[in-house]
Design an enzyme around this catalytic site. Sequence first.
Site, PDB file in Angstrom:
ATOM      1  N   LYS A  44       0.798  -1.221   0.000  1.00 43.99           N
ATOM      2  CA  LYS A  44       0.000   0.000   0.000  1.00 43.99           C
ATOM      3  C   LYS A  44       0.834   1.277   0.000  1.00 43.99           C
ATOM      4  O   LYS A  44       0.297   2.371  -0.230  1.00 43.99           O
ATOM      5  CB  LYS A  44      -0.960  -0.009   1.189  1.00 43.99           C
ATOM      6  CG  LYS A  44      -2.017  -1.100   1.127  1.00 43.99           C
ATOM      7  CD  LYS A  44      -2.935  -0.935  -0.069  1.00 43.99           C
ATOM      8  CE  LYS A  44      -4.087  -1.922  -0.013  1.00 43.99           C
ATOM      9  NZ  LYS A  44      -5.050  -1.714  -1.128  1.00 43.99           N
ATOM     10  N   ASP A  45       2.130   1.159   0.248  1.00 48.78           N
ATOM     11  CA  ASP A  45       2.999   2.336   0.110  1.00 48.78           C
ATOM     12  C   ASP A  45       2.910   2.896  -1.307  1.00 48.78           C
ATOM     13  O   ASP A  45       2.987   4.110  -1.519  1.00 48.78           O
ATOM     14  CB  ASP A  45       4.454   1.979   0.406  1.00 48.78           C
ATOM     15  CG  ASP A  45       4.735   1.799   1.882  1.00 48.78           C
ATOM     16  OD1 ASP A  45       3.784   1.833   2.688  1.00 48.78           O
ATOM     17  OD2 ASP A  45       5.918   1.603   2.232  1.00 48.78           O
TER      18      ASP A  45
END
Length: 337
Positions: A44-45
Amino acid sequence: MSASHSILDLIGNTPLLRVNSLSELTGCEILGKAEFLNPGGSVKDRAALGIINDARQSGALKPGGVIVEGTAGNTGIGLTLVGNALGHRTIIVMPNNQSREKINTLRAYGGDVRLIPPVPYKNPDHFVHTSQRLAAELDEQLENGAFWAGQFDNLANRRFHEVTTGPEIWQQTEGRVDGFVSATGTGGTLAGISRYLKASNPDIKIALADPGGSGLYNYYVNGEIKVEGSSISEGIGNSRITANLADTPIDVAYRIDDKDAIPLLFDLIRSEGMILGGSSGINLAAAVRLARELGPGHTIVTILCDSGLRYQERLFNRDFLASKGLTLPAWLAQDSA
């Protein structure tokens, strides 16, 4: 001297990791994109960086503006990390049934965490709707405004995967990839990667891995959203087709039960030294399914989303697992609460 100038430079370009035991089991090359090596600890970065960069470029997020999002946790961690590096405060609205480790990580990064009861998406008090209302209120109140990330329907999410993760997989496999499989929550990872891979080679088979408690498997197999079962995995599955997921070229869908995914994760700890979260177990179990359909000699890529250490209170808790019909392996059970 060679040095990165920002932690944001370390997002992406993660290695491909051969999962030896599953490769030997199937006769295929099963490769995992090691997204748990991103600085915030998850895939999700990438979505966070793509969404914030897009918002800053468009002016939707002003210098010093506040980032607001509703998330199961990992996107919030990514947004807070990226926001800190770029001078933005972050407010995260989160269901209070998510792992304690993710909540504590968010707070350690300085995120303003607002925990609320979990309710269905159609309920106006769902965490997504709540975060959207909060962002609108703050945008009117604050001098520099507020920006709602809207990860589920913000197409900057899938676009970032299409221009980063997809090309990385293609280059790392030298174009020799026969199948890609992934679970999905927002749809960004699966949609972006699939678009790039299909454009590079239309014969690549794209598979959706869906946990219990999600309606996506029934949608792609039977044409209707129908939620069945449950899963201990977090951050994947959905009861609607998001804007990111819409029109994604999916060839096959698999329903993966926890009883198939969780024991696989425990095996990988002892056999390969990998501690992965539940969504990675769902992905790997589905990769085995796809490998068996395609037959020996093919290359399957999937996503290793995050670390199992982010779910210790559940994944390694004998009583919690027993309540879900799951068991710890003997080598863990003797030391588990």
